[in-house]
Write a protein that holds these residues in place. Sequence first.
Motif, PDB file in Angstrom:
ATOM      1  N   LEU A 181       0.827  -1.208   0.000  1.00 44.71           N
ATOM      2  CA  LEU A 181       0.000   0.000   0.000  1.00 44.71           C
ATOM      3  C   LEU A 181       0.862   1.259   0.000  1.00 44.71           C
ATOM      4  CD1 LEU A 181      -2.913  -0.910   2.436  1.00 44.71           C
ATOM      5  CD2 LEU A 181      -2.944  -0.854  -0.067  1.00 44.71           C
ATOM      6  N   LEU A 182       2.019   1.188   0.651  1.00 42.99           N
ATOM      7  CA  LEU A 182       2.932   2.329   0.627  1.00 42.99           C
ATOM      8  C   LEU A 182       3.427   2.589  -0.790  1.00 42.99           C
ATOM      9  CD1 LEU A 182       4.588   4.464   2.147  1.00 42.99           C
ATOM     10  CD2 LEU A 182       6.356   2.722   2.491  1.00 42.99           C
ATOM     11  N   ILE A 183       3.807   1.506  -1.488  1.00 40.07           N
ATOM     12  CA  ILE A 183       4.249   1.647  -2.886  1.00 40.07           C
ATOM     13  C   ILE A 183       3.105   2.191  -3.746  1.00 40.07           C
ATOM     14  CG2 ILE A 183       5.020   0.378  -4.922  1.00 40.07           C
ATOM     15  CD1 ILE A 183       6.425  -1.577  -2.974  1.00 40.07           C
ATOM     16  N   ALA A 184       1.890   1.665  -3.512  1.00 44.31           N
ATOM     17  CA  ALA A 184       0.726   2.147  -4.261  1.00 44.31           C
ATOM     18  C   ALA A 184       0.459   3.616  -3.962  1.00 44.31           C
ATOM     19  CB  ALA A 184      -0.500   1.305  -3.910  1.00 44.31           C
ATOM     20  N   GLY A 185       0.603   3.998  -2.696  1.00 43.48           N
ATOM     21  CA  GLY A 185       0.381   5.392  -2.328  1.00 43.48           C
ATOM     22  C   GLY A 185       1.377   6.335  -2.990  1.00 43.48           C
ATOM     23  N   VAL A 186       2.654   5.928  -3.018  1.00 45.75           N
ATOM     24  CA  VAL A 186       3.681   6.736  -3.691  1.00 45.75           C
ATOM     25  C   VAL A 186       3.371   6.841  -5.183  1.00 45.75           C
ATOM     26  CG1 VAL A 186       6.117   6.835  -4.339  1.00 45.75           C
ATOM     27  CG2 VAL A 186       5.464   6.218  -1.987  1.00 45.75           C
ATOM     28  N   ARG A 187       2.946   5.735  -5.764  1.00 46.36           N
ATOM     29  CA  ARG A 187       2.648   5.737  -7.204  1.00 46.36           C
ATOM     30  C   ARG A 187       1.475   6.654  -7.529  1.00 46.36           C
ATOM     31  NH1 ARG A 187       2.332   0.289 -10.934  1.00 46.36           N
ATOM     32  NH2 ARG A 187       1.954   1.336 -12.922  1.00 46.36           N
ATOM     33  N   LEU A 188       0.397   6.593  -6.717  1.00 48.39           N
ATOM     34  CA  LEU A 188      -0.754   7.470  -6.947  1.00 48.39           C
ATOM     35  C   LEU A 188      -0.384   8.934  -6.752  1.00 48.39           C
ATOM     36  CD1 LEU A 188      -3.693   5.516  -5.249  1.00 48.39           C
ATOM     37  CD2 LEU A 188      -3.315   5.882  -7.705  1.00 48.39           C
ATOM     38  N   TRP A 189       0.481   9.193  -5.787  1.00 44.41           N
ATOM     39  CA  TRP A 189       0.901  10.563  -5.536  1.00 44.41           C
ATOM     40  C   TRP A 189       1.719  11.106  -6.711  1.00 44.41           C
ATOM     41  CZ3 TRP A 189       6.125  12.005  -3.693  1.00 44.41           C
ATOM     42  CH2 TRP A 189       6.232  13.388  -3.493  1.00 44.41           C
ATOM     43  N   ARG A 190       2.603  10.271  -7.250  1.00 51.46           N
ATOM     44  CA  ARG A 190       3.453  10.735  -8.343  1.00 51.46           C
ATOM     45  C   ARG A 190       2.683  10.846  -9.655  1.00 51.46           C
ATOM     46  NH1 ARG A 190       9.045   7.563  -8.624  1.00 51.46           N
ATOM     47  NH2 ARG A 190       9.303   9.159 -10.229  1.00 51.46           N
ATOM     48  N   GLN A 191       1.745   9.900  -9.902  1.00 54.72           N
ATOM     49  CA  GLN A 191       1.046   9.882 -11.175  1.00 54.72           C
ATOM     50  C   GLN A 191      -0.180  10.792 -11.198  1.00 54.72           C
ATOM     51  OE1 GLN A 191       0.165   5.769 -12.017  1.00 54.72           O
ATOM     52  NE2 GLN A 191       2.252   5.320 -12.685  1.00 54.72           N
ATOM     53  N   ARG A 192      -0.942  10.813 -10.080  1.00 58.39           N
ATOM     54  CA  ARG A 192      -2.212  11.543 -10.047  1.00 58.39           C
ATOM     55  C   ARG A 192      -2.223  12.713  -9.078  1.00 58.39           C
ATOM     56  NH1 ARG A 192      -4.333   9.629 -14.635  1.00 58.39           N
ATOM     57  NH2 ARG A 192      -4.334   7.363 -14.690  1.00 58.39           N
ATOM     58  N   ARG A 193      -1.169  12.815  -8.276  1.00 58.65           N
ATOM     59  CA  ARG A 193      -1.139  13.806  -7.209  1.00 58.65           C
ATOM     60  C   ARG A 193      -2.234  13.536  -6.176  1.00 58.65           C
ATOM     61  NH1 ARG A 193       3.881  15.124  -7.151  1.00 58.65           N
ATOM     62  NH2 ARG A 193       4.625  15.807  -9.178  1.00 58.65           N
ATOM     63  N   TRP A 194      -2.595  12.259  -6.001  1.00 59.35           N
ATOM     64  CA  TRP A 194      -3.534  11.844  -4.954  1.00 59.35           C
ATOM     65  C   TRP A 194      -2.703  11.432  -3.738  1.00 59.35           C
ATOM     66  CZ3 TRP A 194      -6.958   8.106  -8.334  1.00 59.35           C
ATOM     67  CH2 TRP A 194      -7.676   8.873  -9.267  1.00 59.35           C
ATOM     68  N   VAL A 195      -2.770  12.196  -2.692  1.00 59.99           N
ATOM     69  CA  VAL A 195      -1.892  11.985  -1.551  1.00 59.99           C
ATOM     70  C   VAL A 195      -2.561  11.178  -0.435  1.00 59.99           C
ATOM     71  CG1 VAL A 195      -2.559  14.071  -0.278  1.00 59.99           C
ATOM     72  CG2 VAL A 195      -0.226  13.200  -0.069  1.00 59.99           C
ATOM     73  N   TRP A 196      -3.869  10.917  -0.556  1.00 61.51           N
ATOM     74  CA  TRP A 196      -4.624  10.345   0.566  1.00 61.51           C
ATOM     75  C   TRP A 196      -4.128   8.974   0.974  1.00 61.51           C
ATOM     76  CZ3 TRP A 196      -7.018  12.145  -3.950  1.00 61.51           C
ATOM     77  CH2 TRP A 196      -7.458  13.473  -3.872  1.00 61.51           C
ATOM     78  N   LEU A 197      -3.900   8.093   0.018  1.00 60.65           N
ATOM     79  CA  LEU A 197      -3.463   6.744   0.367  1.00 60.65           C
ATOM     80  C   LEU A 197      -2.102   6.779   1.054  1.00 60.65           C
ATOM     81  CD1 LEU A 197      -3.934   3.730   0.347  1.00 60.65           C
ATOM     82  CD2 LEU A 197      -2.901   3.623  -1.932  1.00 60.65           C
TER      83      LEU A 197
END
Length: 200
Positions: free
Chosen positions: A127-143
């Motif tokens: 989930l940490l890797i997924a959260g970093v990926r969403l933050w970098r790709q979509r700028r979604w920081v919530w996860l």
Amino acid sequence: MKSGRHEPIDRARWLIIVVGCGLAYDSAVFGAGALLGEGTTLRVLSVLRFVGHVILTPLLLVWAGDRVFRERAWWVWPTVVCLMAWGAVTDLLRLNLVPRTFADTLRYTHLVSAGPPIAALAVTVVLLIAGVRLWRQRRWVWLLAGVIALTAASAVAPVVPPLGNAGEGALLIALVATEVSVVRRALAREPTRSADSRAM
């Protein structure tokens, strides 16, 4: 006919609902412990808590696979099965519950620690890797924020048990926020898809 491409979205949403119900049950048993008191009822309810953790925690990998990793998520189900089996052997088969109190609360916990929570740690890393990926790709920081909050809460949970539930609640809020973002993004793209269909 329903398009098969919508199936992962529906499955991901249902997983969030199921995990949320499991978290609500866990918190309810924790909260009702002092009211129920020591005995068979609280013990049985506590056993179901541990069963829920063994089953539901690895399923968050399915959510991550559907939402983040997609076509590269071939590893998800084998990992889920292995983590469930590991939890069943290390936690459920060796389950020996004893009552523990904290402040005005009462819960049943393991008499002896079964070792590091391998399944929970593995899921947290993914989930940490997924959260970093969403933050970098979509700028979604919530996860990413939810995973960090869960990690911090888990670190102090052995001393202050309610913080463990608080950390899980923070992660659930982060998952719901991510789902809302996914829905909004899908709705924003819907007019474009409709226009393309009329043009064909």
